[in-house]
Design a protein around this motif. Structure first.
Motif, PDB file in Angstrom:
ATOM      1  N   MET A   1       0.828  -1.204   0.000  1.00 29.12           N
ATOM      2  CA  MET A   1       0.000   0.000   0.000  1.00 29.12           C
ATOM      3  C   MET A   1       0.871   1.266   0.000  1.00 29.12           C
ATOM      4  SD  MET A   1      -2.826  -1.478  -0.230  1.00 29.12           S
ATOM      5  CE  MET A   1      -3.487  -3.126   0.117  1.00 29.12           C
ATOM      6  N   ALA A   2       2.034   1.188   0.630  1.00 27.74           N
ATOM      7  CA  ALA A   2       2.969   2.323   0.586  1.00 27.74           C
ATOM      8  C   ALA A   2       3.364   2.588  -0.865  1.00 27.74           C
ATOM      9  CB  ALA A   2       4.200   2.025   1.439  1.00 27.74           C
ATOM     10  N   HIS A   3       3.579   1.513  -1.611  1.00 30.40           N
ATOM     11  CA  HIS A   3       3.959   1.669  -3.019  1.00 30.40           C
ATOM     12  C   HIS A   3       2.805   2.239  -3.846  1.00 30.40           C
ATOM     13  CE1 HIS A   3       5.875   1.146  -6.810  1.00 30.40           C
ATOM     14  NE2 HIS A   3       4.965   0.290  -7.235  1.00 30.40           N
ATOM     15  N   LEU A   4       1.605   1.775  -3.606  1.00 30.41           N
ATOM     16  CA  LEU A   4       0.445   2.329  -4.316  1.00 30.41           C
ATOM     17  C   LEU A   4       0.290   3.816  -4.000  1.00 30.41           C
ATOM     18  CD1 LEU A   4      -2.061  -0.638  -3.957  1.00 30.41           C
ATOM     19  CD2 LEU A   4      -1.365   0.410  -6.125  1.00 30.41           C
ATOM     20  N   HIS A   5       0.483   4.160  -2.733  1.00 24.17           N
ATOM     21  CA  HIS A   5       0.328   5.561  -2.339  1.00 24.17           C
ATOM     22  C   HIS A   5       1.377   6.448  -3.020  1.00 24.17           C
ATOM     23  CE1 HIS A   5      -1.221   8.848  -0.024  1.00 24.17           C
ATOM     24  NE2 HIS A   5       0.014   9.176   0.306  1.00 24.17           N
TER      25      HIS A   5
ATOM     26  N   GLY B   1       4.027  -1.013 -15.665  1.00 20.44           N
ATOM     27  CA  GLY B   1       3.186   0.163 -15.482  1.00 20.44           C
ATOM     28  C   GLY B   1       2.124  -0.004 -14.405  1.00 20.44           C
ATOM     29  N   ASP B   2       1.991  -1.210 -13.867  1.00 23.52           N
ATOM     30  CA  ASP B   2       1.042  -1.430 -12.771  1.00 23.52           C
ATOM     31  C   ASP B   2       1.729  -1.202 -11.428  1.00 23.52           C
ATOM     32  OD1 ASP B   2      -1.223  -2.141 -14.223  1.00 23.52           O
ATOM     33  OD2 ASP B   2      -0.611  -4.244 -14.360  1.00 23.52           O
ATOM     34  N   ALA B   3       0.949  -0.766 -10.431  1.00 28.76           N
ATOM     35  CA  ALA B   3       1.532  -0.520  -9.108  1.00 28.76           C
ATOM     36  C   ALA B   3       0.919  -1.429  -8.041  1.00 28.76           C
ATOM     37  CB  ALA B   3       1.342   0.944  -8.717  1.00 28.76           C
ATOM     38  N   HIS B   4       0.004  -2.330  -8.467  1.00 27.59           N
ATOM     39  CA  HIS B   4      -0.627  -3.205  -7.461  1.00 27.59           C
ATOM     40  C   HIS B   4       0.226  -4.461  -7.252  1.00 27.59           C
ATOM     41  CE1 HIS B   4      -2.106  -4.962 -11.220  1.00 27.59           C
ATOM     42  NE2 HIS B   4      -2.262  -6.096 -10.542  1.00 27.59           N
ATOM     43  N   GLY B   5      -0.302  -5.378  -6.433  1.00 32.11           N
ATOM     44  CA  GLY B   5       0.430  -6.607  -6.136  1.00 32.11           C
ATOM     45  C   GLY B   5       1.162  -6.496  -4.810  1.00 32.11           C
ATOM     46  N   CYS B   6       2.037  -7.468  -4.544  1.00 25.03           N
ATOM     47  CA  CYS B   6       2.836  -7.499  -3.312  1.00 25.03           C
ATOM     48  C   CYS B   6       4.302  -7.313  -3.677  1.00 25.03           C
ATOM     49  CB  CYS B   6       2.647  -8.835  -2.592  1.00 25.03           C
ATOM     50  SG  CYS B   6       3.780  -9.036  -1.193  1.00 25.03           S
ATOM     51  N   PRO B   7       4.934  -6.227  -3.228  1.00 25.59           N
ATOM     52  CA  PRO B   7       6.339  -5.979  -3.583  1.00 25.59           C
ATOM     53  C   PRO B   7       7.277  -7.138  -3.236  1.00 25.59           C
ATOM     54  CG  PRO B   7       5.395  -4.027  -2.584  1.00 25.59           C
ATOM     55  CD  PRO B   7       4.367  -5.118  -2.439  1.00 25.59           C
ATOM     56  N   TYR B   8       6.980  -7.846  -2.135  1.00 26.39           N
ATOM     57  CA  TYR B   8       7.865  -8.961  -1.748  1.00 26.39           C
ATOM     58  C   TYR B   8       7.831 -10.066  -2.796  1.00 26.39           C
ATOM     59  CZ  TYR B   8       7.858  -6.509   2.648  1.00 26.39           C
ATOM     60  OH  TYR B   8       7.981  -5.528   3.596  1.00 26.39           O
TER      61      TYR B   8
ATOM     62  N   GLU C   1      16.162  -5.794  -6.422  1.00 23.17           N
ATOM     63  CA  GLU C   1      16.715  -4.443  -6.495  1.00 23.17           C
ATOM     64  C   GLU C   1      15.632  -3.388  -6.204  1.00 23.17           C
ATOM     65  OE1 GLU C   1      18.610  -3.823 -10.267  1.00 23.17           O
ATOM     66  OE2 GLU C   1      19.005  -1.714  -9.753  1.00 23.17           O
ATOM     67  N   ASN C   2      14.494  -3.519  -6.855  1.00 23.58           N
ATOM     68  CA  ASN C   2      13.400  -2.562  -6.632  1.00 23.58           C
ATOM     69  C   ASN C   2      12.824  -2.676  -5.232  1.00 23.58           C
ATOM     70  OD1 ASN C   2      13.729  -1.607  -9.183  1.00 23.58           O
ATOM     71  ND2 ASN C   2      11.976  -2.683 -10.061  1.00 23.58           N
ATOM     72  N   LEU C   3      12.755  -3.909  -4.745  1.00 26.08           N
ATOM     73  CA  LEU C   3      12.254  -4.116  -3.383  1.00 26.08           C
ATOM     74  C   LEU C   3      13.193  -3.439  -2.382  1.00 26.08           C
ATOM     75  CD1 LEU C   3      10.325  -5.369  -1.310  1.00 26.08           C
ATOM     76  CD2 LEU C   3      11.607  -7.520  -1.517  1.00 26.08           C
ATOM     77  N   THR C   4      14.491  -3.597  -2.574  1.00 24.51           N
ATOM     78  CA  THR C   4      15.462  -2.975  -1.667  1.00 24.51           C
ATOM     79  C   THR C   4      15.326  -1.450  -1.686  1.00 24.51           C
ATOM     80  OG1 THR C   4      16.961  -4.820  -2.031  1.00 24.51           O
ATOM     81  CG2 THR C   4      17.913  -2.851  -1.049  1.00 24.51           C
ATOM     82  N   SER C   5      15.136  -0.868  -2.862  1.00 25.11           N
ATOM     83  CA  SER C   5      14.947   0.596  -2.933  1.00 25.11           C
ATOM     84  C   SER C   5      13.711   1.030  -2.172  1.00 25.11           C
ATOM     85  CB  SER C   5      14.776   1.070  -4.380  1.00 25.11           C
ATOM     86  OG  SER C   5      15.790   0.580  -5.175  1.00 25.11           O
ATOM     87  N   LEU C   6      12.620   0.288  -2.375  1.00 30.13           N
ATOM     88  CA  LEU C   6      11.373   0.632  -1.669  1.00 30.13           C
ATOM     89  C   LEU C   6      11.559   0.524  -0.164  1.00 30.13           C
ATOM     90  CD1 LEU C   6       8.278   1.227  -1.637  1.00 30.13           C
ATOM     91  CD2 LEU C   6       7.895  -1.220  -1.929  1.00 30.13           C
ATOM     92  N   LEU C   7      12.219  -0.543   0.281  1.00 33.20           N
ATOM     93  CA  LEU C   7      12.435  -0.732   1.719  1.00 33.20           C
ATOM     94  C   LEU C   7      13.329   0.370   2.281  1.00 33.20           C
ATOM     95  CD1 LEU C   7      12.856  -4.627   1.842  1.00 33.20           C
ATOM     96  CD2 LEU C   7      10.985  -3.294   2.842  1.00 33.20           C
TER      97      LEU C   7
END
Ligand code: SF4
Length: 204
Positions: A20-24, A114-121, A127-133
């Protein structure tokens, strides 16, 4: 704690799980979310207690590059539908859709480019997960390493709970020391709304 209103969502997003942080963030960056992103995020916000009126304010003000007319034509109905305010009898009776569980988010409608839904994990590269974290304050190498191992062994909930425990370590320790942790609070989080609820309660 802060009221659950459209203008407090930015502030409340500190309590959101990474999905949800990513969607926001995506919504704030693009002033838009695509279909499944809107659904996943809209129902989550409904689940944290954002009512229909505030939800309409939130989505209207967030989609700030379109006219009122476009918003009313293309999006207003869907928000109302999600709350059971319009639609057939059964949709009204049930109060619209329920917020999605992790299971549903992990297994249905995998996001495409281009989608932002789903579970980042699950759906992000490491690499993208680490940036988000990192952007969310998770910089401890041991925690990041644990997340990597969880992801590789497809234990996505474990990664999410590991991050929750890390981000709330001070509050969790205090609650444990005070003996106010209940059995329910020690169970694994398997729903984004449960993540929010626990975070909100611990930090307020
Ligand atoms: Fe969201 Fe669940 Fe994934 Fe955590 S495990 S990021 S709450 S979908």
């Amino acid at each position: 704690g802060a009221e659950i209103t459209a203008r407090n969502i930015d502030n409340l997003s500190q309590h959101f799980p990474m999905c949800m942080a990513h969607l926001h963030r995506s919504l704030r960056r693009d002033s838009h979310l695509r279909h499944f992103g809107r659904l996943q995020y809209m129902l989550f916000l409904k689940g944290i207690g954002l009512n229909l009126e505030e939800s309409l304010i939130f989505w209207r003000s967030s989609f700030n590059k379109i006219t009122d007319d476009t918003f009313n034509k293309e999006y207003r109905y869907n928000v109302r539908y999600s709350y059971g305010d319009v639609g057939g009898d059964s949709n009204r009776r049930s109060g619209g859709h329920s917020p999605y569980s992790c299971q549903k988010i992990l297994t249905e409608h995998a996001p495409g480019p281009g989608d932002a839904h789903g579970c980042p994990y699950r759906h992000f590269s490491m690499e993208n997960l680490t940036s988000l974290l990192r952007a969310s304050g998770v910089t401890d190498p041991q925690v990041l390493h644990g997340v990597k191992e969880d992801k590789e062994s497809q234990k996505y909930h474990m990664a999410c709970n590991r991050v929750f425990e890390h981000l709330h370590r001070k509050e969790l320790k205090r609650a444990k020391d005070d003996g106010v942790m209940t059995a329910a609070q020690l169970e694994t989080i398997v729903h984004p709304n449960e993540y929010f609820k626990r975070s909100y309660l611990l930090k307020n």
